[in-house]
Design a protein around this motif. Structure first.
Motif, mmCIF file in Angstrom:
data_model
loop_
_atom_site.group_PDB
_atom_site.id
_atom_site.type_symbol
_atom_site.label_atom_id
_atom_site.label_comp_id
_atom_site.label_asym_id
_atom_site.label_seq_id
_atom_site.Cartn_x
_atom_site.Cartn_y
_atom_site.Cartn_z
ATOM 1 N N ASN A 187 0.993 -1.304 0.195
ATOM 2 C CA ASN A 187 -0.205 -0.352 0.252
ATOM 3 C C ASN A 187 0.904 1.158 -0.281
ATOM 4 O O ASN A 187 2.083 0.991 0.944
ATOM 5 C CB ASN A 187 -0.798 0.310 1.398
ATOM 6 N N VAL A 217 -1.646 -5.141 1.714
ATOM 7 C CA VAL A 217 -1.798 -6.072 1.113
ATOM 8 C C VAL A 217 -0.285 -6.086 0.597
ATOM 9 O O VAL A 217 0.675 -5.213 0.751
ATOM 10 C CB VAL A 217 -1.643 -5.368 -0.321
ATOM 11 N N THR A 280 -6.548 -1.593 -4.693
ATOM 12 C CA THR A 280 -7.594 -1.630 -5.215
ATOM 13 C C THR A 280 -8.639 -2.069 -3.736
ATOM 14 O O THR A 280 -9.618 -2.291 -3.452
ATOM 15 C CB THR A 280 -8.304 -1.872 -6.931
ATOM 16 N N GLY A 281 -7.710 -3.594 -3.342
ATOM 17 C CA GLY A 281 -8.753 -4.080 -2.587
ATOM 18 C C GLY A 281 -8.692 -5.152 -2.986
ATOM 19 O O GLY A 281 -9.024 -6.928 -2.251
ATOM 20 N N LYS A 282 -8.775 -5.812 -4.421
ATOM 21 C CA LYS A 282 -8.923 -7.028 -5.527
ATOM 22 C C LYS A 282 -8.075 -7.428 -6.133
ATOM 23 O O LYS A 282 -8.145 -7.941 -6.741
ATOM 24 C CB LYS A 282 -9.900 -6.165 -6.826
ATOM 25 N N GLU A 283 -6.525 -7.050 -4.967
ATOM 26 C CA GLU A 283 -5.630 -7.869 -5.322
ATOM 27 C C GLU A 283 -5.169 -9.569 -5.860
ATOM 28 O O GLU A 283 -6.326 -9.953 -4.403
ATOM 29 C CB GLU A 283 -4.356 -7.008 -5.256
ATOM 30 N N VAL A 284 -5.416 -9.757 -6.151
ATOM 31 C CA VAL A 284 -5.205 -11.555 -6.027
ATOM 32 C C VAL A 284 -3.773 -12.124 -6.023
ATOM 33 O O VAL A 284 -3.144 -12.074 -7.212
ATOM 34 C CB VAL A 284 -5.874 -11.899 -7.197
#
Length: 383
Positions: A187, A217, A280-284
């Motif tokens: 982040n 993250v 974004t908080g959607k990192e995989v």
């Protein structure tokens, strides 16, 4: 001697994580990758003595100004502060100087955060970190320094976890899991923060402290997406090499090496904060799907390599240089093969490499060049 304790605490972390969140604290592929990097980082110590202790003792023997009494509590307190401050300085430099970051980034390459991550270490970092310890050799006995050097490293193992949240007033003084989670985050608010080893006071004094806030993250700002331990160790150096030759101007070429990893012509020394990728908080996380049998295969064979590695550490003084080099070569071959299998890139060459590795194992084991700590398992290993 610390390996059994590491394994026990990793097991405990799995249990606590399951009780707290009903999920395990790590993944097989990332865990094997971290352990592989940890083993790889220690293999040079089988062949060479510790550069930090050798250099320290040399300065102590030839240049010390005076000698603090080794049995005084104040000497031990001073050494604790000195070792931790030296670690803070080198750790910060390792993030702010590109050539040093190329080594240190290995430790940050995991997209998980657990006790496996603590063991994810660089092969190269130890060959530069010793320099900042040398001022202490002018007055602190090597025996006291050596103990604190180990204490400082061992302390940092337990802070690589998500199962411990907040430690109250201790958060003001000690480096805790909460503080170190920030350090491992990609982040924007986490970048280049919380460098302390055992203590967080240096970050508070020098303005590099950041409290844990938004969900962290983990990993590098530009993920590596690989479990190959050799590639994880060396790819950043290849990137610096290519950037060095592609950058015009002699001064700019030097800046590629000695300024921050985010630097470029016309930018500040540490790069531009706005160029850090937005979270974004959607990192995989990189997590290729592989059959369950292949996961089991990797775990079983990695356990064999752990056995061979531990046996090598225990018997190194009784082995010839040729046998030591053969065992080190086989361990490196195995760790590389496991990493490539975990990536599941549908490349037949990876399967061929694993077949060759198994054949090498059987031949070397039959000839007595590889040994297990448990002689009764010899036939099982061959099968």
């Amino acid at each position: 001697q610390s390996i059994p304790f590491f394994i026990a605490f990793i097991g405990l972390e799995f249990v606590v994580s399951w009780v707290q969140k009903r999920k395990l604290s790590g993944r097989i592929n990332d865990g094997i990758s971290s352990l592989s990097l940890g083993i790889l980082s220690r293999l040079p110590d089988v062949l060479f003595r510790s550069v930090d202790l050798i250099s320290y003792i040399y300065v102590w023997n030839n240049y010390r100004l005076f000698e603090l009494p080794w049995d005084s509590p104040w000497t031990w307190y001073l050494t604790l502060l000195g070792v931790d401050f030296a670690y803070y300085c080198f750790h910060r430099i390792s993030h702010e100087v590109n050539i040093l970051w190329a080594a240190h980034q290995v430790h940050h390459s995991s997209e998980d955060y657990n006790l496996f991550t603590a063991l994810r270490q660089s092969v190269l970092q130890k060959y530069t970190s010793w320099i900042l310890n040398l001022p202490m050799a002018l007055f602190i006995p090597p025996s006291v320094f050596a103990v604190h050097l180990q204490f400082n490293l061992l302390y940092q193992f337990w802070i690589h976890t998500e199962v411990i949240t907040n430690l109250g007033p201790l958060e003001w003084i000690l480096n805790t899991p909460s503080h170190h989670r920030v350090h491992h985050g990609r982040n924007p608010y986490c970048i280049d923060k919380n460098y302390g080893g055992a203590l967080i006071i240096w970050d508070r004094i020098f303005g590099t402290f950041e409290a844990e806030d938004a969900k962290v993250v983990y990993g590098l700002t530009h993920p590596v997406n690989s479990f190959d331990p050799i590639m994880l160790q060396l790819r950043p150096l290849a990137h610096i090499w290519n950037t060095f030759w592609a950058t015009p101007g002699f001064c700019n070429k030097l800046s590629v090496i000695f300024k921050g990893p985010g630097w470029g012509p016309g930018k500040p020394r540490l790069g531009l904060p706005e160029e850090i990728p937005v979270i974004t908080g959607k990192e995989v996380p990189f997590n290729p799907s592989i059959p369950a049998y292949l996961n089991c295969y990797a775990v079983v064979h990695f356990a064999v390599i752990m056995d061979l590695y531990t046996e090598l550490l225990g018997s190194v003084t009784m082995l010839s240089q040729g046998t030591i080099l053969l065992r080190i070569g086989f361990i490196i071959l195995s760790l590389t093969s496991f990493g490539l299998l975990m990536e599941n890139r549908q490349d037949k060459k990876h399967g061929i490499l694993e077949i060759i590795r198994c054949l090498v194992f059987v031949g070397a084991y039959k000839l007595g060049h590889l040994r297990s700590q448990f002689s009764s398992l010899g036939c099982v290993y061959e099968v």
